[in-house]
Design an enzyme around this catalytic site. Structure first.
Site, PDB file in Angstrom:
ATOM      1  N   ASP A 116       0.792  -1.161   0.037  1.00  0.00           N
ATOM      2  CA  ASP A 116       0.033   0.042  -0.052  1.00  0.00           C
ATOM      3  C   ASP A 116       1.046   1.325   0.059  1.00  0.00           C
ATOM      4  OD1 ASP A 116      -2.203   1.538  -0.060  1.00  0.00           O
ATOM      5  OD2 ASP A 116      -2.876   1.101   2.151  1.00  0.00           O
ATOM      6  N   GLY A 166      -3.567   9.875  -9.431  1.00  0.00           N
ATOM      7  CA  GLY A 166      -3.677  10.081  -8.119  1.00  0.00           C
ATOM      8  C   GLY A 166      -3.206  11.450  -7.817  1.00  0.00           C
ATOM      9  N   LYS A 189       9.793   7.229 -14.189  1.00  0.00           N
ATOM     10  CA  LYS A 189       9.085   7.560 -12.845  1.00  0.00           C
ATOM     11  C   LYS A 189       9.548   6.214 -12.026  1.00  0.00           C
ATOM     12  CE  LYS A 189       4.706   7.272 -10.952  1.00  0.00           C
ATOM     13  NZ  LYS A 189       3.165   7.780 -11.121  1.00  0.00           N
TER      14      LYS A 189
END
Length: 133
Positions: free
Chosen positions: A7, A90, A112
């Site tokens: 997460d 996000g 990234k």
């Protein structure tokens, strides 16, 4: 059976390291990713400290182990939303990464992924896993 889970979230110094683990639920339940990023920008109005970081925690569990591996990447919250948002999702349209001199939403995923918080956490896990041979 061996299991793995991860997460991640964004933490902002000026917001007491929030939204943190609540990143995906920041604001109202009906908010989209864009709404959450704009809500964060609204909460940053008047704040001079714009330091922020993404964190990913990966956990691995098997019959003998319960281990966690953390990755972080540090940057700043921009003052506006990247409306072009070519590559991000996000909070990427408001996350400025100084080494790239760009927001994450302005950087192709292939670039990234070389520096991301998830990559760092997974690299730590893979290093551990390879040491178990």
């Amino acid at each position: 059976m061996p299991s793995i889970a991860d997460d991640s979230g964004i933490s902002v110094d000026a917001l007491g390291n929030g939204p943190g683990v609540f990143s995906a639920r920041y604001g109202k339940p009906e908010f989209t990713d864009r709404d959450r990023a704009l809500f964060l920008l609204e909460n940053m109005k008047g704040k001079e400290n714009r330091r922020a970081h993404y964190t990913c925690v990966l956990t691995y569990v098997d019959a003998e182990n319960q281990l966690s591996f953390e990755g972080q990447v540090f940057g700043e919250i921009s003052k506006d939303y990247d409306e072009n948002n070519l590559y991000g999702f996000g909070y990427d349209p408001i996350f400025y990464f100084p080494p790239f001199t760009k927001r994450f939403s302005e950087v192709p995923e292939s670039e990234k992924n070389k520096v991301s918080h998830r990559k760092i956490a997974f690299d730590k896990f893979l290093t551990w896993l390879q040491s178990q041979k």
